[in-house]
Design an enzyme around this catalytic site. Sequence first.
Site, mmCIF file in Angstrom:
data_model
loop_
_atom_site.group_PDB
_atom_site.id
_atom_site.type_symbol
_atom_site.label_atom_id
_atom_site.label_comp_id
_atom_site.label_asym_id
_atom_site.label_seq_id
_atom_site.Cartn_x
_atom_site.Cartn_y
_atom_site.Cartn_z
ATOM 1 N N GLY A 51 0.834 -1.197 0.000
ATOM 2 C CA GLY A 51 0.000 0.000 0.000
ATOM 3 C C GLY A 51 0.867 1.244 0.000
ATOM 4 O O GLY A 51 2.027 1.205 0.400
ATOM 5 N N SER A 52 0.317 2.363 -0.476
ATOM 6 C CA SER A 52 1.038 3.628 -0.364
ATOM 7 C C SER A 52 0.852 4.187 1.049
ATOM 8 O O SER A 52 0.110 3.630 1.850
ATOM 9 C CB SER A 52 0.526 4.618 -1.404
ATOM 10 O OG SER A 52 0.900 4.197 -2.693
ATOM 11 N N GLY A 53 1.546 5.278 1.339
ATOM 12 C CA GLY A 53 1.452 5.869 2.658
ATOM 13 C C GLY A 53 2.629 5.504 3.553
ATOM 14 O O GLY A 53 2.710 5.965 4.684
ATOM 15 N N HIS A 54 3.540 4.663 3.025
ATOM 16 C CA HIS A 54 4.717 4.270 3.807
ATOM 17 C C HIS A 54 5.976 4.970 3.313
ATOM 18 O O HIS A 54 7.085 4.539 3.615
ATOM 19 C CB HIS A 54 4.926 2.757 3.723
ATOM 20 C CG HIS A 54 3.750 1.958 4.149
ATOM 21 N ND1 HIS A 54 3.168 2.116 5.379
ATOM 22 C CD2 HIS A 54 3.017 1.007 3.508
ATOM 23 C CE1 HIS A 54 2.137 1.287 5.489
ATOM 24 N NE2 HIS A 54 2.020 0.613 4.363
ATOM 25 N N LYS A 102 5.655 -8.007 2.376
ATOM 26 C CA LYS A 102 5.413 -7.883 3.811
ATOM 27 C C LYS A 102 4.218 -8.776 4.159
ATOM 28 O O LYS A 102 3.267 -8.891 3.386
ATOM 29 C CB LYS A 102 5.137 -6.426 4.187
ATOM 30 C CG LYS A 102 6.336 -5.518 3.910
ATOM 31 C CD LYS A 102 6.220 -4.148 4.562
ATOM 32 C CE LYS A 102 5.064 -3.334 4.036
ATOM 33 N NZ LYS A 102 5.029 -3.172 2.572
ATOM 34 N N ASP A 107 -1.253 -8.321 0.709
ATOM 35 C CA ASP A 107 0.002 -8.272 -0.041
ATOM 36 C C ASP A 107 0.381 -9.654 -0.532
ATOM 37 O O ASP A 107 0.741 -9.849 -1.699
ATOM 38 C CB ASP A 107 1.137 -7.711 0.826
ATOM 39 C CG ASP A 107 0.964 -6.228 1.100
ATOM 40 O OD1 ASP A 107 -0.087 -5.863 1.665
ATOM 41 O OD2 ASP A 107 1.845 -5.446 0.731
ATOM 42 N N HIS A 216 -0.115 0.430 9.554
ATOM 43 C CA HIS A 216 -1.351 0.931 8.959
ATOM 44 C C HIS A 216 -2.282 1.408 10.056
ATOM 45 O O HIS A 216 -3.472 1.576 9.842
ATOM 46 C CB HIS A 216 -2.060 -0.161 8.159
ATOM 47 C CG HIS A 216 -1.165 -0.896 7.234
ATOM 48 N ND1 HIS A 216 -0.444 -2.000 7.627
ATOM 49 C CD2 HIS A 216 -0.855 -0.669 5.944
ATOM 50 C CE1 HIS A 216 0.269 -2.434 6.589
ATOM 51 N NE2 HIS A 216 0.047 -1.645 5.565
#
Lengths: 329, 329, 211, 211
Positions: A51-54, A102, A107, A216
């Site tokens: 996911g994005s945001g990391h 991960k 994922d 998250h």
Amino acid sequence: MKKIINDPDQVVEEMLQGIVFAHPTVRRLPGYNVLVREVISQKVGLVSGGGSGHEPAHGGFVGKGMLDGAVAGSVFTSPTPDQVYEAIKAVDQKKGVLLIIKNYTGDVLNFEMAGELAEADGIRVEKVIVNDDVAVENSTWTTGRRGIAGTIFVHKIAGAKAEAGADLDDVKRVAEKVIDNVRSMGMALASCTVPAVGKPSFSLDENQVEIGIGIHGEPGTHREALKTADEITSQLMDKILNELNVSQKDEVAVLINGLGATPLMELYIINRKVSQILTSKEIRVAKTYVNNYMTALDMGGFSISILKLDTELKELLFAPADTPALVQN
Amino acid sequence: MKKIINDPDQVVEEMLQGIVFAHPTVRRLPGYNVLVREVISQKVGLVSGGGSGHEPAHGGFVGKGMLDGAVAGSVFTSPTPDQVYEAIKAVDQKKGVLLIIKNYTGDVLNFEMAGELAEADGIRVEKVIVNDDVAVENSTWTTGRRGIAGTIFVHKIAGAKAEAGADLDDVKRVAEKVIDNVRSMGMALASCTVPAVGKPSFSLDENQVEIGIGIHGEPGTHREALKTADEITSQLMDKILNELNVSQKDEVAVLINGLGATPLMELYIINRKVSQILTSKEIRVAKTYVNNYMTALDMGGFSISILKLDTELKELLFAPADTPALVQN
Amino acid sequence: MSKHVAAIIAIGQAIITNKEYLTELDREIGDADHGINMAKGFEAVIHKLSGLDEDKDVGFVLKTVAMTLISSVGGAAGPLYGTAILRAAVPAAGKFELDAMTVQAMWEAAITGIKERGKASRGEKTMLDALEPALEAFSVGIRDGKRLLDCLNLASMAAQNGVEYTKTIVATKGRASYLGERSLGHQDPGATSSFIMIKALLDFFRSQGSV
Amino acid sequence: MSKHVAAIIAIGQAIITNKEYLTELDREIGDADHGINMAKGFEAVIHKLSGLDEDKDVGFVLKTVAMTLISSVGGAAGPLYGTAILRAAVPAAGKFELDAMTVQAMWEAAITGIKERGKASRGEKTMLDALEPALEAFSVGIRDGKRLLDCLNLASMAAQNGVEYTKTIVATKGRASYLGERSLGHQDPGATSSFIMIKALLDFFRSQGSV
Ligand SMILES: Nc1ncnc2c1ncn2[C@@H]1O[C@H](COP(=O)(O)OP(=O)(O)O)[C@@H](O)[C@H]1O
Ligand SMILES: Nc1ncnc2c1ncn2[C@@H]1O[C@H](COP(=O)(O)OP(=O)(O)O)[C@@H](O)[C@H]1O
Ligand SMILES: [Mg+2]
Ligand SMILES: [Mg+2]
Ligand SMILES: [Mg+2]
Ligand SMILES: [Mg+2]
């Protein structure tokens, strides 16, 4: 929600554009949320993502000595198989591709499906699943531990091994060795806010922290009152060292990871205590990273990752890297 | 106040210990809040610094190709002359020392006094004063503009010049050229909290932002309602370009600086718009930096810095650097 | 528009209507995206189906739906629902009308697909806790010679009970499993979206007055 | 403890007592540290003076105070007050008692030092807006043949007026100058700390019943 964005539905698209404008060494696959190295050499390909945001994970680690491709899902949502599949095809140099995943159901499933698609094309694909987060009980009956910031060590070391010309099995072996020897744990002071949701993912009282937070915003082991940096650090280190077989004279690498909204000042104060704890146990620190590597948007908090080194891992950790978020000579 | 610290009065001390544990290439002067390069070569010395709370500035830029010494004051408070004086003495290699000072009365006065002390010892000391923040009116009758993130360009370029063996006057000339050609402006979504104060330095409504914020939480030009990333970016870019003499075919470097609590995702969204604006004006972007370089503790917000390049500045900007916070090949 | 396309659109609309609700459930024990992801997926599905030729069989339509969900939902639910529908498409290949036996076979194939992909079984606080009891109730209905609509009604009620049941158990699969005991008392988002889809199908056929 | 050391300690305690107040003023138009910095400086001064031999003259004591402030306060106030006291030490060198003329000379030297260091003049919303009118009032008192205590009283009142005056003007020096017009209505922290020090000196001598 107070964010510097245009449209919650466009954050990933616009971010990827901004990354490509900033870093000429990474290239975007047209039509896909995939960043790949501008120049891919003849070697085993490494693909990661999530996911994005990391950010800077994972696009920030695309480059010499680390990843060849990074796939960006929606915020905190695993990318879909078609995206990962394109990344695999783009980086494959007929030497096979290793997927660094991960350990989240989403994922794992999406990357697996992508791997199946690529294998149907005759590309050799292997995968490793990072599960460094000791906040979560490990068990074969459950999903097991989560993958968090320790993943950066897998990128770095497997990347160096691939860069050195190792074959797919060997790169996979070394990646698994890192996974076996890295343990992490985090905590949060304040929640992140997912743009499309518009409100904090959880809420903590003025004096409350979440121990064992996920990247998250998933809850960890428990909530408790805010303590001093030294106390929190000792608490996390106890759990980490408990799950990692290190003893006197061993060498480790340390990664103090900010979750997005934590001042570097505080990360260094944490590192001071980590160093003191390791030194008091006569464990040697060969290398330390202190920065935002695997964030959770604007979450306040941090994680500690400890990697137990052997000669091979140490040498690969010290090998050069040249990526937007990590340059090492 | 929710912070991962032990004691508000010890944050600088403990942070410096944590930095030294993490980065073997920097050394602390015993008894002083001064970080210097472990190995200082035969060249003009560069010393900068200021209040703490701007990490990685300035200690993070001590290393090959940038600073030789960085002096850390209390949080947001200029260091005292005796500290700066020690830094000057430690880095001087009989080729003189350049002080890179951000334009705040406190910084200027304390660094000046230190320079006087060092000169009394026979050390040649020159100074440059960075004043890149266009949020503040420039005037010889007032304190003038503030120094903010554009300072990083001065460290980088003057550092490269010194590394190349230039003499003090030449290093100073190039530093001043950078100062003449760099303009910055920032904005804040949310205040920082100074540990020793324990409450936010200012407060903004849920939907309000401060345009032109300073890196210590000093107010800027005005407050207004939160707009989109593109609108805010255009607004800051208008002011910056208005004060910088750039036109078609010129080349610039861009620095998108997070103020501490802003996700990298948002910084890249901002960079996208900055790139688009420059491209639409046929101004070429030679290099882009996107990260937390000059923070204000846990402030939410960012600044944009634009440096107009000529051949000399461009070459020095691209020269290698190896510091905790900036490595470049 | 063919009836099966209309049915899928009805399902999609139910998911879109419940976007916030599903996200909120996921916020409590997951990562607050289940509704967002599923709604995004079904928006893509509705868009895709609107461009589809009239003459496609159910198997083809479902394959299209599956591929669209797989490439737009992401997360755990995307591959799981995608695989489920891909498998369900097999018994429906070439068909333009579905009888009760075919629906049962499709449902079984879907559940097998989810289990193979997700390596979970009933009682782990997942979508399976709605889908499996629903299939059982459906099969009992078929066995008892009930009309398809009545079978669907039994399935929907069983799914709803399954959703309630998820509140009483600890998650051992998916993101909620990280919570351990703290997942108790919370309703599983995936089980809920499964129930919403079955219920939407039931309501669609009821509104058609047919089957 | 000599009387002049006791006086300085009294000044220091007044600053420490007003730490929060001064910081709060600086929070409004500066960076919220003036009280913290000054208190830190005077804590160091008090510590330093407590270890000082009894037999030191005023000049020596003031030099010690100045060096301690310079190396512990930081910010703008550190070098400015430090320079001021360093300059004031010159006319006081070798003296164990201060007459009115000496005090006046010291005060003048201090203000000259601040102006040279800070390149500011009266009316720019700085400590000078308390210190200069205070010196003027003090000098008028001297000229009129008033007792030192009365002169100090005049100075203190003038300093207080100066503090009030800073609310009515725009800052053009120091950190508050970045605010431009927005600095109007706010009281200058440095002028306030200057007033607090003069007032503390007055109170000290009053409590001694002397001068
Ligand atoms: N291994 C699994 N098998 C079956 N269903 C699962 C599994 N893991 C998760 N799920 C379902 O997926 C749902 C979560 O979906 P979603 O929120 O879209 O994905 P993510 O957890 O990746 O954010 C859960 O509520 C659960 O019902
Ligand atoms: N150039 C100057 N000349 C005289 N006084 C000044 C000057 N600049 C600032 N000051 C005084 O210093 C005070 C601020 O001190 P302080 O808060 O300790 O320093 P900083 O502004 O560096 O944080 C102001 O209120 C003002 O009275
Ligand atoms: Mg998700
Ligand atoms: Mg200050
Ligand atoms: Mg979810
Ligand atoms: Mg101040």
